[in-house]
Scaffold this active site. Structure first.
Site, mmCIF file in Angstrom:
data_model
loop_
_atom_site.group_PDB
_atom_site.id
_atom_site.type_symbol
_atom_site.label_atom_id
_atom_site.label_comp_id
_atom_site.label_asym_id
_atom_site.label_seq_id
_atom_site.Cartn_x
_atom_site.Cartn_y
_atom_site.Cartn_z
ATOM 1 N N TYR A 197 59.140 16.534 38.711
ATOM 2 C CA TYR A 197 57.709 16.370 38.453
ATOM 3 C C TYR A 197 56.903 16.045 39.712
ATOM 4 O O TYR A 197 55.856 16.641 39.940
ATOM 5 C CB TYR A 197 57.460 15.331 37.375
ATOM 6 C CG TYR A 197 57.402 15.892 35.978
ATOM 7 C CD1 TYR A 197 57.449 17.264 35.753
ATOM 8 C CD2 TYR A 197 57.287 15.082 34.879
ATOM 9 C CE1 TYR A 197 57.409 17.786 34.478
ATOM 10 C CE2 TYR A 197 57.251 15.594 33.603
ATOM 11 C CZ TYR A 197 57.310 16.949 33.417
ATOM 12 O OH TYR A 197 57.265 17.461 32.159
ATOM 13 N N GLU A 255 51.536 21.958 43.007
ATOM 14 C CA GLU A 255 50.223 22.208 42.410
ATOM 15 C C GLU A 255 49.115 21.804 43.380
ATOM 16 O O GLU A 255 48.101 22.495 43.501
ATOM 17 C CB GLU A 255 50.096 21.453 41.097
ATOM 18 C CG GLU A 255 50.982 22.022 40.010
ATOM 19 C CD GLU A 255 51.203 21.071 38.850
ATOM 20 O OE1 GLU A 255 50.633 19.953 38.857
ATOM 21 O OE2 GLU A 255 51.956 21.448 37.940
#
Length: 189
Positions: free
Chosen positions: A156, A163
């Site tokens: 994550y 991102e």
């Protein structure tokens, strides 16, 4: 509790489990296809495969992410017992990035970060859907359970980093495009 009530309850539970198993199986197959396709392309073509990742697997990725929105309905209706808000945030993040950013900007689709992001997403989803699919039928593997519970911890943060890099690329591209547009207007005058 009479026999007819018990059999109706079991039948309803059986249908729910069959539905969830099929749903998880479809998602697992989709994400496995994407991940396998990306790995085969990478080992066959090297870094060149990373440039056209979105063109090669973007459609299947969009389909899988669209189908995953059903999970919100599953949680809301009570078919799944997950928490709605965290799942909503995760799905909306992916939908916004995939549909709102990556799909809408062709110039940024060729960046390596898209391939990296897709690898992370699909790795997590393959493990999660495998674990969920086997849990529905009452099968448990220690390694799979451990992976399902711990793989997200390192992945994550890497997803957030990818991102962030993607948004930086996107923002820089839009700034460069706007600057070039201003200069082309000045040249025409």
């Amino acid at each position: 509790m009479g026999p007819s009530v018990l059999s109706a309850w079991l039948q309803s539970r059986y249908r729910k489990n069959v539905y969830l198993f099929i749903y998880y199986l479809i998602q697992f197959c989709g994400h496995s296809w994407i991940f396998t396709n990306m790995m085969v392309r990478f080992f066959s073509f090297g870094k060149d495969s990373m440039v056209d990742t979105f063109y090669a697997i973007g459609l299947v990725m969009r389909i899988c992410q669209s189908i995953s929105l059903l999970e919100l309905v599953h949680i809301y209706v009570g078919i799944e017992s997950n928490h709605l808000f965290p799942r909503f945030l995760q799905l909306m993040e992916r939908v916004i990035i995939l549909f709102g950013v990556i799909t809408s900007q062709e110039e940024v689709q060729e960046k390596y970060v898209v391939c990296v992001l897709f690898i992370f997403w699909n790795l997590l989803d393959m493990v999660r859907y495998t674990y969920s699919m086997l849990s529905v039928i009452g099968t448990s593997y220690t390694i799979l359970t451990w992976l399902s519970q711990t793989l997200w911890m390192p992945v994550y943060p890497l997803c957030v980093l990818a991102e962030g890099m993607y948004f930086t690329y996107s923002h820089l591209y839009m700034e460069r495009r706007d600057v070039l547009r201003v200069f082309s207007i000045k040249k025409k005058m």
